[in-house]
Design a protein around this motif. Structure first.
Motif, mmCIF file in Angstrom:
data_model
loop_
_atom_site.group_PDB
_atom_site.id
_atom_site.type_symbol
_atom_site.label_atom_id
_atom_site.label_comp_id
_atom_site.label_asym_id
_atom_site.label_seq_id
_atom_site.Cartn_x
_atom_site.Cartn_y
_atom_site.Cartn_z
ATOM 1 N N GLU A 94 -7.042 -8.042 12.974
ATOM 2 C CA GLU A 94 -6.896 -6.841 13.793
ATOM 3 C C GLU A 94 -8.232 -6.188 14.109
ATOM 4 O O GLU A 94 -9.132 -6.173 13.275
ATOM 5 C CB GLU A 94 -6.005 -5.818 13.068
ATOM 6 C CG GLU A 94 -4.528 -6.135 13.114
ATOM 7 C CD GLU A 94 -4.117 -7.239 12.136
ATOM 8 O OE1 GLU A 94 -4.959 -7.673 11.320
ATOM 9 O OE2 GLU A 94 -2.955 -7.676 12.218
ATOM 10 N N CYS A 102 -5.110 -7.891 7.337
ATOM 11 C CA CYS A 102 -6.007 -7.121 8.230
ATOM 12 C C CYS A 102 -7.230 -7.916 8.674
ATOM 13 O O CYS A 102 -8.266 -7.324 8.979
ATOM 14 C CB CYS A 102 -6.519 -5.829 7.587
ATOM 15 S SG CYS A 102 -5.228 -4.741 7.029
ATOM 16 N N ARG A 146 0.829 -1.209 0.000
ATOM 17 C CA ARG A 146 0.000 0.000 0.000
ATOM 18 C C ARG A 146 0.858 1.252 0.000
ATOM 19 O O ARG A 146 0.534 2.235 -0.679
ATOM 20 C CB ARG A 146 -0.967 -0.031 1.178
ATOM 21 C CG ARG A 146 -2.075 -1.074 0.963
ATOM 22 C CD ARG A 146 -2.833 -1.349 2.234
ATOM 23 N NE ARG A 146 -1.945 -1.892 3.255
ATOM 24 C CZ ARG A 146 -2.337 -2.199 4.493
ATOM 25 N NH1 ARG A 146 -3.586 -1.988 4.854
ATOM 26 N NH2 ARG A 146 -1.476 -2.705 5.353
HETATM 27 FE FE1 FES Z 1 -2.206 -2.821 9.195
HETATM 28 FE FE2 FES Z 1 -4.893 -3.346 8.978
HETATM 29 S S1 FES Z 1 -3.718 -1.761 8.096
HETATM 30 S S2 FES Z 1 -3.429 -4.239 10.270
#
Ligand code: FES
Ligand code: 5AD
Length: 351
Positions: free
Chosen positions: A320, A317, A285
């Motif tokens: 998280e 992701c 990203r």
């Molecule tokens: Fe890094 Fe989701 S952007 S854990």
């Protein structure tokens, strides 16, 4: 660097349209030096229009039920191994509220083509989000619908709609999709969305099976002509339960090259550095931002369902909490020298 390639990049930078053959030539003959030259031009253009701002959108994955059967996608109807879920209206609103508290001024409701989310249900959700958070933009990404449906969603307050065209080549489209899906309907949807007044996003995967520089050149020519307000591009990533399980993934380098080309074709476009790009490279990203992207879309879905919204393997992701994801992305963007801003981040109006 080949002088012909430099001159094509300079023409793009000057705002001149290229023809398909020229886009193809550019892709065919790119090298490390021309890629960096192009990237520098794209970065300068992006800074001229948006400064160092990166817009964030809170992504809520509302359902992985899908009536479609796209050959590349992990939540395609015929994947019997996909565990299906659908968020309730209360869960969606709670995610949107949490996003608002985190500072998001755009929420994106994305899902498979799930018949449960009728116009009536979706309009209710959209208008409730707008009632609670009038300063928030609502973006929808719910696949193909009728013109009447798009109109109803727009009238309920939705601001933007993302529908990737997937490929601008009719024959290529046919090889990525089952017989009953049609290229013409896809394009019809995009034109309806635009006419209704949505900020409209198209886009495609980089490195999808059967893609060539020729079909990519058609994608670029389409973007040049359609001038979408948003454009989502990310590498194809194979999913183990699809017919394309054994196909190679798309390249990060080519994705970044294309992000730069699109920034020059259409300097004001809102261009995300996608999760798929982050999946293919630990700094994907960030590289996307440096190549000309100006949007990131951290995940706001309940952690319990993130792994289930599995369009492709190894999606990042998924473990998280939203707060962690936002903090992580904010730090990553800061490292590139850019910075997250929390306004709506609309497409800049013409002067
Ligand atoms: Fe890094 Fe989701 S952007 S854990
Ligand atoms: N790899 C990368 N992107 C994918 N998408 C669907 N499946 C995959 C995959 N295997 C993209 C499509 C779709 C968007 C929601 O996700 O382009 O439009």
């Amino acid at each position: 660097m080949n002088t012909e390639i430099r001159s094509l990049i300079d023409r793009l930078d000057a705002g001149e349209p290229l023809c398909e053959a020229e886009f193809e030539h550019l892709l065919e003959n790119r090298d490390a030096e021309s890629t960096e030259y192009l990237r520098g031009k794209a970065e300068a253009k992006r800074i001229a229009v948006f400064g160092r701002a990166v817009y964030i959108r809170g992504l809520i994955e509302i359902s992985n039920y899908c009536k479609n059967d796209c050959l590349y996608c992990g939540i395609r109807r015929s994947n019997g191994n996909a565990r299906r879920y659908r968020l309730s209206e209360e869960e969606i609103l709670a995610c949107a509220d949490a996003g608002y508290e985190f500072g998001f001024r755009t929420v994106v409701l994305q899902g498979g083509e799930d018949g449960y989310f009728t116009d009536e249900r979706m309009c209710g959700i959209v208008s409730e989000i707008k009632r609670r958070h009038p300063d928030c933009a609502v973006t929808l990404s719910l696949g193909e619908r009728s013109r009447e449906s798009f109109q109803a969603l727009f009238d309920a307050g939705a601001d933007r709609y993302l529908l990737r065209h997937e490929t601008a080549d009719r024959e290529h489209y046919g090889r990525l999709h089952p017989e009953r899906m049609s290229f013409d309907n896809r394009m019809r949807c995009l034109r309806d969305l635009r006419e209704i007044g949505f900020q409209t996003g198209c886009g495609f995967m980089v490195g999808s099976p059967y893609q060539t520089n020729r079909t990519l050149a058609e994608d670029l020519a389409f973007i040049q002509e359609f001038r979408p307000e948003m454009c989502g591009i990310g590498p194809f990533v194979p999913h183990h339960d699809t017919p394309f399980a054994d196909r190679p993934a798309g390249s990060v380098e080519l994705t970044c090259f294309l992000l730069s080309v699109i920034r020059l074709i259409h300097p004001k476009v809102l261009l995300p550095a996608t999760t798929a790009l982050g999946t293919m490279h630990p700094q994907g990203r960030e590289l996307g931002i440096l190549a000309g992207a100006n949007v990131v879309m951290p995940n706001l879905s309940p952690v319990g369902v993130r792994k289930l919204y599995e369009l492709y393997d190894n999606k990042i992701c998924t473990g998280e909490e939203s707060a962690q994801c936002i903090a992580c992305l904010t730090a990553r963007i800061a490292q590139t020298g850019y910075g997250i801003v929390t306004d709506r981040g609309d497409f800049p109006k013409s002067e």
